[in-house]
Design an enzyme around this catalytic site. Structure first.
Site, PDB file in Angstrom:
ATOM      1  CD  GLN A 109      -3.426  -4.510   5.951  1.00 43.27           C
ATOM      2  OE1 GLN A 109      -3.554  -3.248   5.355  1.00 43.27           O
ATOM      3  NE2 GLN A 109      -4.047  -6.274   6.122  1.00 43.27           N
ATOM      4  CG  ASP A 142     -10.150  -0.090   5.410  1.00 39.88           C
ATOM      5  OD1 ASP A 142      -9.215  -0.388   3.779  1.00 39.88           O
ATOM      6  OD2 ASP A 142      -9.610  -0.755   6.020  1.00 39.88           O
ATOM      7  CE  LYS A 175      -4.014  -2.030   1.821  1.00 43.99           C
ATOM      8  NZ  LYS A 175      -4.416  -2.525   3.849  1.00 43.99           N
TER       9      LYS A 175
HETATM   10  N1  GUN Z   1      -6.724  -6.807   5.773  1.00 44.83           N
HETATM   11  C1  GUN Z   1      -7.309  -7.790   5.031  1.00 44.83           C
HETATM   12  N2  GUN Z   1      -8.045  -6.678   3.617  1.00 44.83           N
HETATM   13  C2  GUN Z   1      -7.899  -5.782   4.892  1.00 44.83           C
HETATM   14  C3  GUN Z   1      -8.458  -3.896   4.144  1.00 44.83           C
HETATM   15  O1  GUN Z   1      -8.966  -4.373   3.279  1.00 44.83           O
HETATM   16  N3  GUN Z   1      -8.328  -3.173   5.291  1.00 44.83           N
HETATM   17  C4  GUN Z   1      -8.230  -3.433   6.192  1.00 44.83           C
HETATM   18  N4  GUN Z   1      -7.455  -2.586   6.930  1.00 44.83           N
HETATM   19  N5  GUN Z   1      -7.123  -4.804   6.302  1.00 44.83           N
HETATM   20  C5  GUN Z   1      -7.645  -5.848   5.369  1.00 44.83           C
END
Ligand code: GUN
Length: 307
Positions: free
Chosen positions: A97, A120, A53
């Site tokens: 995350q 998110d 990311k």
């Molecule tokens: N862990 C796996 N996929 C995601 C996501 O789309 N957002 C977040 N915050 N954590 C994740």
């Protein structure tokens, strides 16, 4: 029939180059969009996602700030970290995350995010907005699935989409997106899950089959209708001594078998994953644009009357 590949890397390149161009103009007028990323602990998969990311942010001109907390960080520390990003003027989007360690109440942390920075799309405000069919932050993975279909001009209107998995992150959110009125919505949606008997009865009716249960190679060729579009959202690490790192990434679909029957199929890796990250970039840019507007500036840089 040998399926054609729904190449998420190619689609992501195309969408990201448009986002980068928009950010370049935007940053000249205001400042670069900013993303705060909170990572609790040192789970290798989460670390790798966060790195991906941040790299993507850098490539398109988004400022990103990573805050790492220890695996045993107390809930209060995580909440305080989120709060510090909520009030930070350089930050337009916040991503915590997931998954979080067991001592942390995940829902409470997600609810602590300022909904105007919820890039998110997992705050209840964003999820409620999605269910209402109104514009708001869309969770990045389902958003990425829709944009991937759009890129390859695969319509959803009137088509039967069968979603395997009912998670908030993917299955439930994607079902709601597909039910929205308009292009790339208007689908007939069936959601199956771990308690659904006779899964194949449903999957064999799918024009578009989305696998998002997190069960490696679960969907075999016999579950795929001839000519269906297959979207594999699963990513699991499975042991593979033939690989230098000792594992490989495996989707929920048995790619080779399913390819024999599908018309289109996403690979893992290189399918939905790159699009998920891309939609995080898009949400962050959208958030920055909204924040600029609400700060009283027009996009041409002039201060609006009263602004
Ligand atoms: N862990 C796996 N996929 C995601 C996501 O789309 N957002 C977040 N915050 N954590 C994740």
């Amino acid at each position: 029939m040998a399926a054609e590949k729904l190449d998420g890397r190619e689609a992501a390149r195309s969408v990201r180059s448009r986002i980068a161009a928009e950010i370049s103009t935007f940053a000249e007028t205001w400042r670069p969009p900013g993303l705060g990323v909170v990572l609790v602990g040192d789970d290798p998969a989460s670390l790798s996602y966060v790195r991906g990311k941040e790299k993507a942010c850098e490539e398109v001109g988004i400022y990103s700030r990573e805050i790492r907390l220890a695996a045993d960080a107390p809930q209060t520390e995580v909440l305080e970290t989120v709060q510090s990003l909520n009030i930070d003027e350089a930050i337009d989007g916040i991503l915590v995350q997931l998954p979080l360690p067991d001592q942390i109440d995940q829902r409470r942390v997600l609810e602590a995010i300022d909904p105007s920075k919820d890039v998110d799309g997992l705050h209840r405000f964003s999820l409620g907005t999605l269910m209402l069919g109104e514009d708001g932050f869309i969770p990045c993975t389902p958003y990425g699935v829709i944009e991937l279909l759009k890129h390859y001009e695969i319509p959803t209107t009137g088509r039967h989409v069968v979603v395997l998995g009912r998670s908030m992150l993917v299955g439930k959110s994607l079902a709601n997106l597909l039910l929205r009125r308009g292009e790339y919505g208007d689908a007939t949606v069936t959601v199956c899950h771990s308690r659904t008997p006779d899964l194949s009865v449903h999957t064999l009716q799918a024009d578009i089959l989305v696998a998002a249960m997190g069960r490696p190679a679960f969907v075999g060729g016999d579950m795929v209708r001839e000519g269906a579009v297959v979207i594999d959202v699963g990513v699991s690490r499975v042991d593979d001594p033939s690989k230098k790192r000792g594992y490989r990434l495996q989707g929920d679909v048995d790619y080779d078998r399913a390819s024999e029957r599908a018309s289109w199929i996403t690979p893992v890796p290189g399918g939905v994953g790159p699009m998920t990250i891309t939609m995080l970039l898009q949400n962050t840019l959208n958030s920055a644009q909204r924040r600029m507007e609400s700060s009283g500036r027009r996009s041409n840089g002039e201060v609006a009357p009263g602004g």
